[in-house]
Design a protein around this motif. Structure first.
Motif, PDB file in Angstrom:
ATOM      1  N   CYS A 156      27.344  45.945  46.425  1.00 61.30           N
ATOM      2  CA  CYS A 156      26.752  44.785  47.084  1.00 61.30           C
ATOM      3  C   CYS A 156      27.650  44.415  48.259  1.00 61.30           C
ATOM      4  O   CYS A 156      28.822  44.784  48.303  1.00 61.30           O
ATOM      5  N   ARG A 158      29.960  42.280  50.827  1.00 62.98           N
ATOM      6  CA  ARG A 158      30.848  41.128  50.896  1.00 62.98           C
ATOM      7  C   ARG A 158      30.351  40.190  52.006  1.00 62.98           C
ATOM      8  O   ARG A 158      29.215  40.299  52.441  1.00 62.98           O
ATOM      9  N   ALA A 194      33.380  37.129  44.699  1.00 63.26           N
ATOM     10  CA  ALA A 194      33.807  37.833  43.495  1.00 63.26           C
ATOM     11  C   ALA A 194      33.648  36.984  42.245  1.00 63.26           C
ATOM     12  O   ALA A 194      33.233  37.494  41.187  1.00 63.26           O
ATOM     13  N   ILE A 205      30.035  36.994  40.982  1.00 57.19           N
ATOM     14  CA  ILE A 205      29.685  38.246  40.304  1.00 57.19           C
ATOM     15  C   ILE A 205      30.252  38.256  38.894  1.00 57.19           C
ATOM     16  O   ILE A 205      29.553  38.572  37.923  1.00 57.19           O
ATOM     17  N   THR A 206      31.516  37.904  38.768  1.00 57.69           N
ATOM     18  CA  THR A 206      32.173  37.920  37.456  1.00 57.69           C
ATOM     19  C   THR A 206      31.482  36.971  36.486  1.00 57.69           C
ATOM     20  O   THR A 206      31.255  37.314  35.315  1.00 57.69           O
ATOM     21  N   SER A 255      35.007  44.899  36.762  1.00 55.73           N
ATOM     22  CA  SER A 255      35.967  45.287  37.800  1.00 55.73           C
ATOM     23  C   SER A 255      35.294  45.268  39.161  1.00 55.73           C
ATOM     24  O   SER A 255      34.174  45.765  39.309  1.00 55.73           O
ATOM     25  N   LEU A 256      35.969  44.680  40.152  1.00 54.74           N
ATOM     26  CA  LEU A 256      35.475  44.649  41.524  1.00 54.74           C
ATOM     27  C   LEU A 256      36.498  45.313  42.426  1.00 54.74           C
ATOM     28  O   LEU A 256      37.679  44.952  42.410  1.00 54.74           O
ATOM     29  N   THR A 257      36.048  46.272  43.209  1.00 53.98           N
ATOM     30  CA  THR A 257      36.899  46.959  44.179  1.00 53.98           C
ATOM     31  C   THR A 257      36.327  46.730  45.569  1.00 53.98           C
ATOM     32  O   THR A 257      35.143  46.976  45.806  1.00 53.98           O
ATOM     33  N   TRP A 280      31.471  45.290  47.901  1.00 53.87           N
ATOM     34  CA  TRP A 280      32.076  45.313  46.570  1.00 53.87           C
ATOM     35  C   TRP A 280      31.514  46.501  45.805  1.00 53.87           C
ATOM     36  O   TRP A 280      30.304  46.724  45.795  1.00 53.87           O
ATOM     37  N   VAL A 312      31.243  47.349  42.069  1.00 51.40           N
ATOM     38  CA  VAL A 312      31.352  46.603  40.820  1.00 51.40           C
ATOM     39  C   VAL A 312      31.045  47.513  39.635  1.00 51.40           C
ATOM     40  O   VAL A 312      30.049  48.245  39.664  1.00 51.40           O
ATOM     41  N   THR A 313      31.889  47.464  38.627  1.00 54.16           N
ATOM     42  CA  THR A 313      31.610  48.186  37.386  1.00 54.16           C
ATOM     43  C   THR A 313      31.811  47.242  36.210  1.00 54.16           C
ATOM     44  O   THR A 313      32.589  46.287  36.272  1.00 54.16           O
TER      45      THR A 313
END
Length: 296
Positions: free
Chosen positions: A167, A169, A207, A210-211, A223-225, A289, A291-292
């Protein structure tokens, strides 16, 4: 869900689209969907640095059962199918034109394990625990009720199943939009890309949002990278201008001004893009992002 009945514009009937998602269904069965079909190869090339990172994060095994949410014309579904050669892939999207293109692409590639369904992933009744992996490339930011949508996707995953998605940022971090917008701003009325948190391309830019959404939906090990990559937008400035101004959003902006102003806007856009042309064509930065998460 019936695959035959549609609304008058070719979209899903209202009772098969979640409340609040009908505008998305209409757009993707109209100009937006047709644009993405015409520009399929060009748009896939835009994501050439991002798609491999999504697929690696998805952790697809040869026997995986995969759900691709907002599959569009099937680029990620086909990539998943190549990884899940002994498994299965279901691509789901609201857009009938894009799904027709995706089916053609899968047939041409000989990927019989890749199938597609017209549906709204927010409410579609997937079988409980039917999938090992749920993935999405920029397809999860448009839900009217993201809490309900992610709960539905969690239900579709087996316990321990993996969610992986891309997604955007914040808008200000994405030069692929800010550079064209800055060039066009003196000449046209720029579009409203939505308020923070509302359905739209940047609804999941934060972030913590999302969390919270994923944790509340039944996911863990979230996890967000942050990915920052150059995005290819054309072989040269003229190619990039042609692709960008063919977008329905750009067509609408330019249609509201006179021919002379429109010509000036296109010239300004070309100059701005030419400044970013290099050996690899025209590239502009993008920020996403990756995201997993795992289903509890």
């Amino acid at each position: 869900m019936s695959q035959g009945a549609t609304g008058g514009d070719g979209s899903l009937p209202p009772d098969e689209v979640a409340a609040g998602n009908t505008t998305q269904a209409q757009a993707w069965n109209g100009p937006d969907g047709r644009y993405w079909v015409r520009q399929r190869a060009h748009l896939e090339e835009r994501y050439r640095r991002l798609t491999p990172q999504l697929m690696a994060a998805a952790g697809i095994r040869p026997d995986s059962r995969v759900l691709d949410v907002g599959c569009g014309s099937g680029g990620t579904s086909l990539a998943a199918g190549r990884a899940a050669a002994e498994g299965s892939v279901l691509g789901v999207d609201l857009s009938r034109p894009l799904l027709a293109e995706a089916r053609q692409q899968a047939a041409a590639a000989g990927l019989s394990q890749v199938t597609f369904a017209e549906g709204d992933a927010q409410i579609h009744r997937f079988a409980d625990g039917a999938f090992d992996v749920v993935l999405s490339r920029f397809g999860v930011m448009f839900f009217a009720d993201p809490r309900a949508a992610f709960r539905n996707l969690a239900r579709a995953l087996r316990p321990g199943g993996r969610l992986a998605f891309l997604c955007w940022r914040e808008l200000r971090e994405n030069a692929y939009l800010t550079v064209p917008f800055a060039a066009l701003a003196p000449y046209v009325q720029l579009p409203d890309l939505g308020t923070p948190g509302a359905p739209g391309p940047f609804s999941l830019d934060a972030a913590d949002r999302i969390t919270a959404l994923l944790g509340g939906a039944g996911f863990e090990e979230i996890s967000l990278t942050a990915l920052d990559e150059p995005m290819w937008v054309g072989t040269d400035a003229d190619d990039a201008v042609a692709a960008l101004t063919a977008m329905p959003m750009a067509q609408e902006m330019l249609s509201e001004v006179g021919e002379e102003t429109g010509a000036r806007a296109r010239a300004a856009l070309r100059d701005a893009l030419a400044a970013h042309q290099g050996p690899d064509g025209v590239t502009l930065g993008c920020a996403a992002w990756l995201v997993t998460a795992l289903r509890r």
